[in-house]
Design an enzyme around this catalytic site. Structure first.
Site, short mmCIF file in Angstrom:
data_model
loop_
_atom_site.label_atom_id
_atom_site.label_comp_id
_atom_site.label_asym_id
_atom_site.label_seq_id
_atom_site.Cartn_x
_atom_site.Cartn_y
_atom_site.Cartn_z
N GLY A 191 53.59 22.86 82.57
CA GLY A 191 53.64 23.09 81.13
C GLY A 191 54.76 24.04 80.76
O GLY A 191 54.60 24.90 79.89
N ASP A 231 51.44 13.60 84.40
CA ASP A 231 50.17 13.72 83.69
C ASP A 231 49.19 14.42 84.64
O ASP A 231 48.75 13.83 85.62
CB ASP A 231 49.65 12.33 83.33
CG ASP A 231 48.33 12.36 82.57
OD1 ASP A 231 47.69 13.43 82.51
OD2 ASP A 231 47.92 11.30 82.06
N TYR A 276 36.95 24.63 74.43
CA TYR A 276 38.19 25.19 74.97
C TYR A 276 37.91 26.54 75.63
O TYR A 276 38.37 26.81 76.74
CB TYR A 276 39.22 25.35 73.85
CG TYR A 276 40.46 26.12 74.25
CD1 TYR A 276 41.47 25.50 74.97
CD2 TYR A 276 40.60 27.45 73.89
CE1 TYR A 276 42.61 26.21 75.34
CE2 TYR A 276 41.74 28.16 74.25
CZ TYR A 276 42.74 27.54 74.97
OH TYR A 276 43.87 28.25 75.33
#
Length: 255
Positions: A14, A65, A160
């Protein structure tokens, strides 16, 4: 004690923007060669790689991914082959997906949030463990938790928060598993970090201002605030720290 990472090889997931990009550049500035992973940010990731090259460090950009085991295995194998090894793994990839109260949340939304945050961390570390163990006392894993793991997060982010709490628990368990090899595993837990896609997407400006007003240090955090902690954890200065979570929130945790 030194923060010098010369000769170390790192992978940051990321890393195309925000916190991940700052971490990748900071590791390179400290001397490491850094592989830049992205999910859907090819252009920005290439810019991060250019910044790393400008520092005289070796780099490569790879898309994967992280919710797919085959992609993760291929990413780690490819990056390790290119760099010639892997000592530092920063599992930064993740995201909220979208705000949703639990009462209205679908099973698909729940699974996506957990898989993107906890699942991606699990898969990436699992694939990298042989390389990290081979690195011995130079092996480092830094995962990404959140202040939300402690306070439940803002509206519509309960799952989350739970996923990030899971990352924190996984970090402690991994620290025990990797300790015999000398490798360390720690987490960073950012609070409000401004100028990121995360908050630009999910936190309205008025809410951001309210959050910042509640931070004891009187300002929002920056990606570089997180990157500094990661460089320390990756360095010899933190060689006796493992299983820890470093809060980076300007003191927001004690309000």
């Amino acid at each position: 004690m030194t923060f010098d990472l010369t000769g170390r090889r790192a992978l940051v997931t990321g890393a195309g923007h925000g916190i991940g990009a700052a971490i990748a550049v900071a590791l390179a500035r400290a001397g490491a060669d850094v592989a830049v992973h992205h999910g859907h940010s090819a252009g920005p990731a290439a810019e991060v790689a250019s910044a790393i090259e400008a520092l005289g460090r070796k780099t490569v950009v790879r898309q994967a991914d992280l919710t797919r085991t085959g992609d993760v295995t291929g990413l780690v194998d490819d990056v390790t082959s290119f760099l010639g090894g892997l000592e530092i793994l920063v599992c930064n990839a993740g995201g909220m997906v979208g705000r949703s109260p639990v009462a209205e949340m679908t099973d698909e939304h729940y699974a996506r949030v957990v898989d993107l945050n906890l699942g991606s961390t699990f898969r990436t570390v699992r694939a990298a463990i042989p390389h990290l163990q081979a690195a011995g006392t130079r092996g480092r894993v830094i995962t990404m938790s959140s202040l939300a793991a402690q306070n439940g997060g803002g509206a519509g982010s309960a799952v989350y928060a739970a996923a990030k709490a899971g990352v924190r628990g996984l970090t402690k368990g991994l620290a025990k598993e990797l300790a015999p090899s000398g490798a360390t595993v720690n987490a960073v837990a950012p609070g409000f970090i401004g100028g990121t896609t995360f908050h630009d997407t999910f936190t309205p400006p008025a809410t951001q201002k309210t959050i910042i007003n509640g931070v004891p240090l009187g300002r929002g955090g920056t990606p570089d605030d997180v990157a500094g902690a990661v460089v320390w954890l990756a360095s010899e200065a933190a060689s006796y720290v493992t299983g820890a979570t470093i809060d980076i929130d300007g003191g927001a945790w004690f309000r």
